[in-house]
Design a protein around this motif. Structure first.
Motif, short mmCIF file in Angstrom:
data_model
loop_
_atom_site.label_atom_id
_atom_site.label_comp_id
_atom_site.label_asym_id
_atom_site.label_seq_id
_atom_site.Cartn_x
_atom_site.Cartn_y
_atom_site.Cartn_z
N SER A 1 -7.72 5.73 -5.70
CA SER A 1 -8.11 6.90 -4.74
C SER A 1 -6.40 7.36 -5.11
O SER A 1 -5.29 6.39 -5.33
CB SER A 1 -7.74 7.30 -3.79
N PRO A 2 -5.88 8.63 -5.77
CA PRO A 2 -4.54 8.79 -6.12
C PRO A 2 -4.12 9.57 -4.81
O PRO A 2 -2.78 10.18 -4.85
CB PRO A 2 -5.08 10.54 -6.91
N ALA A 3 -5.15 9.13 -3.80
CA ALA A 3 -4.26 9.68 -2.41
C ALA A 3 -3.50 8.02 -1.77
O ALA A 3 -3.78 7.08 -1.81
CB ALA A 3 -4.96 9.55 -0.83
N VAL A 4 -2.24 8.17 -1.13
CA VAL A 4 -1.39 6.91 -0.24
C VAL A 4 -2.72 6.47 0.59
O VAL A 4 -3.53 7.81 1.90
CB VAL A 4 -0.68 7.53 0.29
N MET A 5 -2.88 5.33 0.58
CA MET A 5 -3.54 4.83 1.63
C MET A 5 -3.46 3.73 2.16
O MET A 5 -2.19 2.84 2.19
CB MET A 5 -5.15 3.80 0.66
N ALA B 1 -2.44 5.46 -4.12
CA ALA B 1 -1.20 6.35 -4.63
C ALA B 1 -0.24 5.21 -4.29
O ALA B 1 0.71 4.97 -5.25
CB ALA B 1 -1.13 7.41 -4.23
N ASN B 2 0.04 4.35 -3.33
CA ASN B 2 0.93 3.27 -2.91
C ASN B 2 0.54 2.16 -3.18
O ASN B 2 1.01 0.88 -2.71
CB ASN B 2 0.70 3.22 -1.61
N ILE C 1 17.82 -15.96 -18.65
CA ILE C 1 17.31 -15.14 -19.42
C ILE C 1 16.78 -14.15 -18.45
O ILE C 1 15.88 -14.12 -17.99
CB ILE C 1 17.29 -14.60 -20.87
N SER C 2 17.47 -12.51 -18.71
CA SER C 2 16.79 -10.84 -17.59
C SER C 2 16.55 -10.15 -18.31
O SER C 2 16.94 -9.74 -19.71
CB SER C 2 17.22 -11.57 -16.50
N ASP C 3 15.32 -9.16 -18.52
CA ASP C 3 15.42 -7.96 -19.06
C ASP C 3 14.76 -6.69 -17.26
O ASP C 3 13.82 -7.42 -16.84
CB ASP C 3 14.63 -8.30 -20.20
N ARG C 4 14.86 -6.13 -17.87
CA ARG C 4 14.13 -4.84 -16.61
C ARG C 4 13.16 -4.23 -17.58
O ARG C 4 13.22 -3.39 -18.49
CB ARG C 4 15.51 -4.39 -16.18
N PRO C 5 11.60 -3.75 -17.04
CA PRO C 5 11.27 -3.06 -17.00
C PRO C 5 10.80 -1.88 -17.80
O PRO C 5 11.47 -1.32 -16.88
CB PRO C 5 9.68 -3.60 -16.36
N PRO C 6 10.60 -1.31 -18.82
CA PRO C 6 10.40 -0.04 -18.57
C PRO C 6 10.26 1.17 -17.62
O PRO C 6 9.10 0.46 -16.74
CB PRO C 6 9.68 0.41 -19.93
N GLU C 7 10.79 2.26 -17.15
CA GLU C 7 9.95 3.12 -15.90
C GLU C 7 8.66 3.94 -16.39
O GLU C 7 9.17 4.32 -17.19
CB GLU C 7 11.21 3.86 -15.49
N VAL C 8 8.09 4.08 -15.47
CA VAL C 8 6.87 4.34 -16.46
C VAL C 8 5.67 5.09 -14.75
O VAL C 8 6.23 4.17 -13.65
CB VAL C 8 5.91 3.74 -16.66
N LEU C 9 4.56 6.28 -14.90
CA LEU C 9 4.24 6.30 -13.80
C LEU C 9 2.81 5.07 -13.53
O LEU C 9 2.13 5.39 -14.93
CB LEU C 9 3.82 7.57 -13.94
N VAL C 10 3.01 4.94 -12.46
CA VAL C 10 2.12 3.27 -12.69
C VAL C 10 1.07 4.46 -11.60
O VAL C 10 0.68 4.89 -10.71
CB VAL C 10 2.90 2.56 -10.98
N THR C 11 -0.70 4.00 -12.47
CA THR C 11 -1.43 4.72 -12.13
C THR C 11 -2.52 3.36 -12.06
O THR C 11 -3.51 3.79 -11.74
CB THR C 11 -2.07 5.42 -13.13
N ARG C 12 -2.39 1.86 -12.22
CA ARG C 12 -3.11 1.31 -11.99
C ARG C 12 -1.91 -0.15 -12.03
O ARG C 12 -1.70 -0.43 -11.94
CB ARG C 12 -4.38 0.84 -12.54
N ILE C 13 -2.81 -1.21 -10.91
CA ILE C 13 -1.96 -2.62 -11.21
C ILE C 13 -2.65 -3.70 -11.23
O ILE C 13 -2.70 -4.80 -11.21
CB ILE C 13 -1.94 -2.75 -9.45
N THR C 14 -4.25 -3.93 -10.86
CA THR C 14 -4.34 -4.86 -11.42
C THR C 14 -4.53 -5.18 -12.27
O THR C 14 -5.45 -4.73 -13.14
CB THR C 14 -6.61 -4.48 -10.35
N GLY C 15 -4.37 -6.55 -13.39
CA GLY C 15 -4.39 -6.66 -14.32
C GLY C 15 -3.45 -6.33 -14.92
O GLY C 15 -2.57 -6.85 -16.35
N ALA C 16 -2.00 -6.15 -14.15
CA ALA C 16 -0.82 -5.80 -15.17
C ALA C 16 -0.15 -7.63 -15.80
O ALA C 16 0.66 -7.68 -16.10
CB ALA C 16 0.17 -5.02 -14.53
#
Length: 296
Positions: A19-23, A101-102, A242-257
Motif C-alpha cells: 500500500s502507498p499509505a503509512v501503516m 510507505a513506511n 571496505i565501505s560504500d554508500r548505496p545510491p539514493e532512490v525512492l523506495v517502492t518495495r523491500i522484500t527481496g532487496a
C-alpha cells in the motif's frame, strides 16, 4: 544442463500486500496483493538469471497444484529444476508480507516443508548428479538460512561442500543465529544486515563497517553487511574492511532487496570485479530493485 551456480534453500510463493499509505498495527487500507515465485534462494536465482547465469535450484517443493505451478514457473524462467526434491506429502511453502510507505509492516514465512525435508534436498550433491564426497561440487553455491540449524551444521562440516564457493544469507533476523556453524568456514562469505550481524555476534553495532569488523574478529572468513540506505561494508580476513554508500532512490518495495544485493555481488565477482567494484555493483542493483525499476 549443468547449472552455473546452485541456489540451496527456500523456493516458495511470495504473497505480498503493498500500500502507498503509512501503516501501523491494525491498519486497513487499499493496495495491491501479488503472488509471485519467491523465497531467498529463488530471489537470488531470479537476479542471477537476469544477469545471464543459469542457476540450479536445490529445494523442496510439494506435488500439490501450487507446487506444480511453481516448478513450471521456475522452468520458464530458465532455471534448472531437475534436482528439486518433490515431496508427495509436504505442501508447497509460502511467505506472506505486508508493506506500506513506511517499509515492511509484518511478514510470516511458512517454510516448514523445506525444514521437514532436511538433508533429502542435498542428495544430488552426493549421488553423482552434481557431485559426490570424492568429487564435490566446485562452483559457487548460494545458501539460505531457511534450512534447519542441524542441516546448516552438517553442511559446515560436510566434504560435499569442501570445494564450493559458499555464499550464505540468513532468511530473516529471526534465523540469523542458525548461521553460526558456517561463520568459520574457510570458503564461506556471509551476507547479513546490521541487525543480523549483531545477533550473530551477540552485540550491538552502530554501523555496517563496525559490524564487519566484529564478525571478522569472531572468526568469520568474509562478510558483507548492509544497513538500508546507510553505508554498507565488506570485510575479508587479512584484507580489512571496505565501505560504500548505496545510491539514493525512492523506495517502492523491500522484500527481496537483500537477495538482489547478494546475487549482484556474486555476478560481479564471477566477472572478475575488484572488491570495490563488486560492492558498488551490488549496491546499484539493490537500489534499482527497491526503486521498482526492475520487474519482480
Amino acid at each position: 544442463m549443468t547449472p552455473d551456480i546452485l541456489c540451496i534453500g527456500s523456493v516458495l510463493w511470495d504473497i505480498i500486500g503493498r500500500s502507498p499509505a503509512v501503516m501501523r498495527v491494525g491498519s486497513d487500507v487499499p493496495g495491491r496483493i501479488t503472488r509471485l515465485p519467491g523465497g531467498v534462494a529463488m530471489n537470488i536465482a531470479m537476479t542471477l538469471r537476469r544477469f545471464g547465469l543459469v542457476p540450479g535450484l536445490i529445494t523442496a517443493i510439494g506435488r500439490d497444484a501450487e507446487g506444480e505451478e511453481l516448478v513450471a514457473a521456475c522452468a520458464r524462467m530458465g532455471m534448472v529444476t531437475d534436482h528439486i526434491y518433490r515431496s508427495e506429502d509436504l505442501p508447497t511453502d509460502r511467505y506472506m508480507a505486508v508493506e506500506g510507505a513506511n517499509g515492511l509492516v509484518a511478514a510470516i514465512a511458512d517454510a516448514h516443508s523445506l525444514e521437514a525435508a532436511g538433508d533429502k534436498i542435498l542428495r544430488p550433491l552426493s549421488d553423482g548428479r552434481l557431485g559426490s564426497a570424492a568429487t564435490p561440487w566446485a562452483g559457487p553455491i548460494a545458501l539460505d538460512g531457511n534450512l534447519t540449524e542441524a542441516l546448516l551444521s552438517e553442511i559446515a562440516a560436510s566434504p560435499l561442500f569442501a570445494g564450493a564457493d559458499l555464499r550464505v544469507a540468513p532468511a530473516s533476523p529471526g534465523k540469523a543465529e542458525r548461521l553460526r556453524p558456517l561463520m568459520a568456514h574457510p570458503r564461506a562469505t556471509l551476507y547479513v544486515n546490521l541487525e543480523e550481524a549483531g545477533l550473530l555476534c551477540a552485540a550491538e553495532f552502530a554501523t555496517a563497517p563496525a559490524a564487519a569488523e566484529g564478525l571478522l574478529a569472531r572468526g568469520a572468513h568474509r562478510v558483507l553487511v548492509t544497513d538500508g540506505g546507510r553505508p554498507c561494508a565488506e570485510g575479508t580476513q587479512g584484507a580489512g574492511v571496505i565501505s560504500d554508500r548505496p545510491p539514493e532512490v525512492l523506495v517502492t518495495r523491500i522484500t527481496g532487496a537483500g537477495d538482489t544485493f547478494m546475487a549482484a555481488h556474486i555476478v560481479a565477482e564471477q566477472r572478475d570485479a575488484s572488491r570495490e567494484q563488486a560492492l558498488a555493483a551490488a549496491l546499484r542493483a539493490a537500489a534499482t530493485y527497491v526503486s521498482g525499476e526492475i520487474g519482480s
